[in-house]
Design a protein around this motif. Structure first.
Motif, short mmCIF file in Angstrom:
data_model
loop_
_atom_site.label_atom_id
_atom_site.label_comp_id
_atom_site.label_asym_id
_atom_site.label_seq_id
_atom_site.Cartn_x
_atom_site.Cartn_y
_atom_site.Cartn_z
N ARG A 543 0.88 -1.19 0.00
CA ARG A 543 0.00 0.00 0.00
C ARG A 543 0.90 1.23 0.00
O ARG A 543 1.12 1.90 1.01
CB ARG A 543 -0.93 -0.06 1.22
N PHE A 544 1.45 1.52 -1.18
CA PHE A 544 2.53 2.50 -1.29
C PHE A 544 2.08 3.94 -1.09
O PHE A 544 2.80 4.76 -0.54
CB PHE A 544 3.23 2.32 -2.64
N LYS A 545 0.87 4.27 -1.55
CA LYS A 545 0.38 5.64 -1.38
C LYS A 545 0.17 5.97 0.10
O LYS A 545 0.49 7.06 0.57
CB LYS A 545 -0.93 5.83 -2.16
N GLN A 546 -0.40 5.01 0.84
CA GLN A 546 -0.57 5.22 2.28
C GLN A 546 0.78 5.35 2.99
O GLN A 546 0.94 6.17 3.90
CB GLN A 546 -1.37 4.07 2.90
N ALA A 547 1.75 4.53 2.55
CA ALA A 547 3.09 4.61 3.14
C ALA A 547 3.70 5.98 2.88
O ALA A 547 4.30 6.60 3.77
CB ALA A 547 3.98 3.51 2.56
N GLU A 548 3.55 6.48 1.66
CA GLU A 548 4.09 7.79 1.31
C GLU A 548 3.44 8.89 2.13
O GLU A 548 4.12 9.80 2.63
CB GLU A 548 3.87 8.03 -0.19
N THR A 570 11.48 4.48 -0.96
CA THR A 570 11.13 3.13 -1.43
C THR A 570 9.75 3.14 -2.10
O THR A 570 9.55 2.55 -3.17
CB THR A 570 11.13 2.14 -0.24
N ALA A 571 8.79 3.81 -1.45
CA ALA A 571 7.43 3.88 -2.01
C ALA A 571 7.45 4.57 -3.37
O ALA A 571 6.77 4.12 -4.32
CB ALA A 571 6.51 4.63 -1.05
N THR A 575 6.70 2.93 -7.26
CA THR A 575 5.68 3.52 -8.13
C THR A 575 6.32 4.29 -9.30
O THR A 575 5.66 5.08 -9.97
CB THR A 575 4.76 4.45 -7.33
N MET A 576 7.63 4.07 -9.53
CA MET A 576 8.40 4.59 -10.66
C MET A 576 8.57 6.10 -10.67
O MET A 576 8.80 6.69 -11.72
CB MET A 576 7.80 4.09 -11.99
N ALA A 581 12.32 9.74 -5.73
CA ALA A 581 12.88 8.72 -4.86
C ALA A 581 14.36 8.99 -4.60
O ALA A 581 14.84 8.90 -3.46
CB ALA A 581 12.69 7.34 -5.49
N LEU A 582 15.09 9.37 -5.69
CA LEU A 582 16.52 9.65 -5.54
C LEU A 582 16.74 10.82 -4.57
O LEU A 582 17.66 10.79 -3.74
CB LEU A 582 17.12 9.97 -6.91
N GLN A 583 15.89 11.82 -4.65
CA GLN A 583 15.99 12.95 -3.72
C GLN A 583 15.85 12.49 -2.26
O GLN A 583 16.60 12.93 -1.39
CB GLN A 583 14.90 13.97 -4.03
N ASP A 584 14.90 11.62 -2.02
CA ASP A 584 14.69 11.14 -0.65
C ASP A 584 15.90 10.36 -0.14
O ASP A 584 16.33 10.52 1.01
CB ASP A 584 13.43 10.27 -0.57
#
Length: 610
Positions: A543-548, A570-571, A575-576, A581-584
């Protein structure tokens, strides 16, 4: 002149280098000798420590049948090892019953105990039989012939008995779980002394066929474990299938009078567990009862064994009478089972065991029917009190165990209290689970949970649900109670729920973890860790949106939360959203430059973005 000067004030001695050299050598010699003595004592201690902590009397390996191919279900105990006390029969071996004279005068078993066979069929590997107090008597775990197994949780203390070896084998991590027979506390007492979980099932629910009886009306097969999940899995194998699950909220009932009888002061621990239980979902607010007074009123046959007492002392008198009835029943049945053997063989027994055995074989009584009447009435009284959803909470033992190799013996008052606590389940045949709470100055504290006869699966589920009680009590006893005036946050409860979520996460129960973290957030929505932990569980469920979203909230509360950057990264990667993601991951590296996960992610994403 030199002589007179020396005798007059010692000036020559004080100034002589030779004297100082001699003195220095003498002091050094004393130090060296002291160190040598210390090392020798340590060497002797190590040398005297028996292999496998002295837990085993027989070593063998009973290999389980192979796992059936799919679609057959996986064996419940696959990969787990266990041991059984020395009164469990194993085909081809002679059970010793804790005494070499017993072993010498009996033949090898023709079949294996039913309980052992059931565990084998579900993938468990039996690796041996363990030391026990002779003939199933005794509560300290000491054995004149085999020695005393080493209590790995508290090496300076006795492990408790009679199933001392089984408890030590689990505590020392030599096996995953172990079996014993509990007559008057023989599994529950060593579980308490060794800081273990244990379960004594309802009388008659688990077959005792293939075990040597001490007292057949009291004997029940019990088991030890370190992990509540293992405790539960063993129960799934040994216990019959339960009826439909409990729909109503559970009701915890504290036996306040039993806690008042404790030799040790653990009011803080009891208070902490009450608070911990109140935070668990599916529980009604705890009740309190004077269980002694309740038994006095509802078990009429017990009055025959009660000492004269005032109205205020009736409850204490009833608990002591409970202890008396249990011991009289044990003596009566042991005599019926083994009097001929004792008189014929005249076995060599330890002093304490010899005293107990003689009391049994010399037992005479005209009120045998009353003993069994108390048993039946007590079971009915507890069923009426607890019904299908009640759990009675009592102390497991009356205080701290004795020192190992101590000449001191348990006082009669201590034994009366301990047997009164043990007798509630032993005499009634109710099921009981023991939970270790904490370790204070090398002494373990345990509580016992008692449910009505036949409610075994319900009680096991309760123990599984409350498997975090040990952690919660330690945490709750350390936390400062927060004022709830003017809408202050209940930090105690939210932290306890977070810890519950952490344990559920470790057990890979992601949805349950999310539920606990969500409850923690509802009590305290300003703690970044709660959101970050819930995000980790959401990731496991995909559940990637909730994780984000949870990571966004965590970072609003704490801009330096490395785990939040890593989990949000990771989330986004999954989700591409590679650039974000690289910034995080780079934010995480700015805070922790050597973080291996972030470094690997950075390299991976750089390749994807080329």
């Amino acid at each position: 002149m030199a002589s007179s000067a020396g005798s007059g004030g010692g000036g020559t001695i004080a100034s002589s280098p030779r004297v100082w050299i001699v003195a220095g050598i003498a002091v050094a010699g004393v130090i060296v000798m002291a160190e040598a003595a210390r090392r020798r004592r340590r060497w002797l201690r190590l040398k005297s420590t028996p292999p496998d902590a002295g837990a085993f009397c027989d070593r063998f390996e009973l290999i389980p049948p192979p796992q059936p191919p799919p679609p057959a279900a996986r064996q419940l105990l696959a990969g787990l090892t266990f041991a059984a006390s020395d009164n469990f029969e194993i085909e081809g071996y002679v059970a010793g019953f804790g005494n070499p004279d017993w072993k010498r005068t009996h033949k090898a078993a023709k079949r294996t105990a039913v309980a052992v066979t059931m565990l084998q069929k579900q993938g468990g590997t039996c690796v041996g039989r363990t030391v026990m107090d002779e003939l199933g008597f005794g509560v300290t775990g000491e054995n004149l012939h085999c020695g005393t197994p080493v209590n790995s949780a508290s090496p300076s203390l006795v492990p408790g008995g009679s199933c001392s070896g089984s408890a030590v084998a689990v505590s020392a991590q030599l096996v995953d779980f172990a079996l014993g027979t509990d007559t008057i506390g023989d599994v529950r007492i060593p579980a308490s002394f060794c800081g273990l979980l244990c379960f004594r099932p309802s009388y008659g629910v688990v077959s005792t066929l293939g075990t040597i009886a001490n007292s057949q009306s009291l004997d029940a097969i019990g088991w030890f474990a370190r992990d509540p999940c293992v405790l539960h899995r063993v129960g799934d194998v040994l216990l019959p299938a339960a009826a439909s699950g409990v729909k109503q909220a559970r009701q915890i009932v504290f036996a306040d009078d039993c806690f008042e009888l404790l030799q040790v002061s653990n009011q803080k621990t009891v208070h902490a567990i009450k608070n911990a239980l109140q935070t668990l979902p599916g529980y009604q607010p705890p009740k309190h009862i004077n269980i002694g007074q309740y038994i006095f009123t509802n078990v009429p046959s017990l009055k025959e064994f009660c000492e004269p007492a005032t109205k205020l002392q009736e409850g204490v008198s009833a608990l002591k009478a409970l202890s008396t009835v249990m011991l009289l029943l044990q003596r009566y049945e042991f005599k019926a089972n083994h009097e001929d053997w004792v008189n014929t063989v005249n076995p060599k027994l330890g002093l304490d065991i010899s005293t107990r055995v003689l009391r049994a074989v010399n037992f005479t009584s005209d009120n045998i029917k009353s003993l069994y009447a108390v048993r039946n009435e007590l079971r009915a009284a507890l069923k009426n009190l607890l019904k299908d959803t009640g759990v009675l909470v009592i102390p497991t033992t009356a205080g701290y165990p004795l020192k190992r190799n101590s000449k001191q013996r348990l006082s009669s008052g201590f034994e009366d209290r301990m047997y009164a606590f043990a007798g509630i389940a032993a005499l009634s045949g109710c099921c009981e689970a023991t939970i270790p709470l904490s370790n204070r100055s090398d002494h373990h504290i345990s509580l016992s949970f008692v449910a009505a006869h036949g409610s075994d699966k319900f009680l096991l589920r309760t123990i599984l649900d409350t498997s975090l009680i040990q952690e919660q009590v330690v945490l709750a006893s350390k936390l400062v109670t927060t004022s709830k005036n003017n809408g202050d946050v209940d930090v105690d409860a939210s932290e306890l729920l977070k810890e519950k979520g952490n344990s559920a996460f470790k057990r890979k129960e992601w949805s349950k973890a999310i539920e606990f973290y969500s409850q923690a957030i509802s009590l305290c929505d300003t703690n970044a860790t709660y959101y970050c932990n819930r995000a980790a569980a959401y990731l496991e469920l995909g559940r990637f949106k909730q994780a984000e979203a949870d990571c966004d909230r965590a970072l609003l509360l704490d801009r330096k939360n490395v785990k939040a950057y890593l989990r949000r990264g990771t989330a986004k990667e999954v989700t591409m959203n590679y650039r974000e993601a690289l910034q995080d991951f780079r934010h995480a590296l700015a805070l922790e430059p050597q973080n291996k996960g972030a470094l690997a992610a950075e390299r991976r994403l750089q390749k994807l973005l080329k």
